[in-house]
Design a protein around this motif. Structure first.
Motif: not given
Ligand SMILES: [Zn+2]
Lengths: 287, 229
Positions: A173-174, A186-190, A216-219, A226-227
């Protein structure tokens, strides 16, 4: 050869592209770039391991100072510059020390769109204080990656791309994993959902291929919504097997600031050569 | 045949013979039976190799995985290929096989042949999982209820120094929270591994902050030998 005119365009585009979030109420306020704010014309960066004072675990200011590049030759993860590697928690609009206790410094206030967040020098924030473990950090705990703001604070606008040829691993999700042909994760977040077409677990991707847009997604809640619990930025991590020269510490999140600086310089150089023409000031919509 | 040469035996001597025979057989069977009931878990194997400090990397081979444009400001991390303890990996694989613990979804032989290192994967690897890699690394991904799991293994290590290294060594297997789940980081059979649990709802799912859940997840994994070993 680089024409003087295109060189000026690049210099101009490296100026601050500032915007104010306005809390989602009054619409964007666009601050034109000016030299008087102290924004340097050229890319500058603070050294690796030099955290904002007192923001390291145990109220230290030192992260990992080893200058070794762990991902030599990788492409910068954001499609185009300018981009700003710096702290989100201790930047303008961040929560600052209040989330960790009174001994940590407060954030400078303001909003995420503050001009200072979109200016050089870059600042390392690997090992910035966090509650979770980061085996390579001096205290054994800290931020496991580097936060990078794209050129503006707009959600769902700026693309991230594959840093190497490789295959997509877990799509969470994140986070999205890129397993590089060089053997790293390599990890891409948000990132905003949906991701770029074809970005699914197991898919082959080429270096520079679009993966998704910065958000800007964190969950994600059980109702599917989406959070959006952070600022607009890419949180980027590099996981690989590592040693200190004599012992094996397994696969973990590695210091990556120098790899990013190196790849960003190459991106700027290639942008310079391709004469990139971008509008100097873009509107900023944050939700 | 021996039996035909034996005289008819008394009840006592039959009982004694049975007792001695059973005792004799039992002393050989016990370790085998114990093996059949439980193979050592991944965390037990890691603890046995670790002994309070990260294992030495042995005789390494410098590798240039990639040629980069030289940077004037920073040096490139030295990358070394570490030797695999194939004997230990084979022993573990046999123990899992004897215990009847094998990955439920068969790993493609062509993939296994390409990967020159021991492969750790979930025993209950769902059919929707993928394993891929080449020579010195592999990556296994699988989807579970509310989270995904990835296992990454490599026998090429980047050399980077940090004051945190000693702390990492003392802990053997590091289990820790990430931005969106949990991870375990360890070395085994000479190679380096991570297990990552990536949660759909990191803040709302209590499993995503549980060291115990993560340890259980790691210990639900099994070892398979790749690289035609
Ligand atoms: Zn971050």
């Amino acid at each position: 050869m680089i024409k003087p005119r295109s060189f000026l365009l690049v210099l101009a585009s490296l100026f601050l592209l500032a915007c104010e979030s306005g809390g989602g109420g009054g619409g964007p306020i666009i601050t034109p770039p000016t030299g008087s704010t102290g924004t340097p014309l050229f890319f500058t960066y603070d050294p690796p391991g030099d955290l904002i004072d007192g923001t390291g675990r145990g109220v230290t200011s030192v992260g990992v100072t080893d200058t070794a590049i762990v991902a030599p030759g990788m492409r910068f993860p954001i499609e185009s510059g300018p981009a700003y590697a710096n702290s989100q928690v201790w930047g303008h609009g961040g929560a600052g020390g209040s989330i960790f206790g009174p001994s940590y410094p407060p954030a400078p206030g303001g909003t995420q769109g503050d001009a200072a967040n979109y200016s050089y020098p870059w600042k390392d924030n690997f090992c910035e204080n966090r509650g979770w473990n980061a085996p390579k950090c001096p205290a054994g705990k800290g931020h496991q990656g580097q936060d990078i703001r794209p050129s503006t604070c707009e959600v769902n606008k700026h693309w991230v791309v594959a840093t190497e040829n490789g295959r997509i691993g877990v799509v969470g999700t994140v986070s999205v994993e890129l397993v590089t042909d060089t053997g790293q994760v390599h990890r891409y977040l948000h990132l905003q959902r949906p991701l770029a077409p074809g970005i699914v677990s197991g898919a082959r991707v080429g270096k520079g291929q679009k993966i998704g847009r910065i958000s800007n997604i964190t969950g994600r809640k059980s109702d599917g919504s989406f959070v959006r619990g952070t600022t607009v930025h890419l949180h980027f991590e590099i996981w690989d097997g590592n040693s200190d020269g004599s012992r094996n510490y397994g696969v973990g999140p590695l210091p990556l600031y120098t790899s990013l600086v190196d790849s960003y310089k190459r991106l700027l150089r290639s942008d310079l050569q391709s004469n990139f023409k971008k509008p100097l000031v873009q509107p900023c919509h944050t939700h | 045949m021996v039996y035909t040469l034996m005289r008819p035996a008394s009840h006592f001597s039959i009982k004694m013979t049975c007792f001695l025979a059973l005792s004799f057989v039992f002393q050989f069977l016990t370790p085998e039976m114990a093996l059949a009931q439980s193979a050592p878990t991944i965390s037990q194997l890691v603890a046995a190799e670790n002994r309070g400090q990260a294992p030495a990397i042995g005789k390494t081979q410098t590798v240039a995985k990639q040629l980069a444009a030289p940077s004037r400001d920073f040096r490139q991390a030295r990358q070394v290929r570490v030797p695999i303890d194939w004997a230990a990996a084979k022993k573990a694989t046999i123990a899992y096989q004897r215990a009847g613990r094998m990955p439920k979804a068969a790993l493609a032989q062509s993939v296994m042949d390409e990967i020159a290192m021991p492969i750790i994967v979930p025993e209950k690897m769902p059919a929707n999982g993928h394993v891929f890699g080449k020579d010195y690394y592999y990556h296994a991904i699988s989807r579970h209820d509310g989270y995904s799991v990835s296992v990454h293994g490599t026998c090429v290590l980047s050399e980077i120094r940090s004051p945190g290294d000693k702390k990492a060594a003392a802990d053997g297997m590091q289990i820790f929270q990430t931005e969106d789940g949990m991870a375990a980081s360890f070395s085994l059979f000479g190679a380096a591994y991570s297990v990552m649990m990536v949660c759909d709802d990191p803040a709302g799912d209590s499993r995503c902050k549980s060291t115990a859940f993560m340890k259980k997840l790691v210990d639900s994994m099994v070892v398979q030998i790749g690289g035609g070993k």
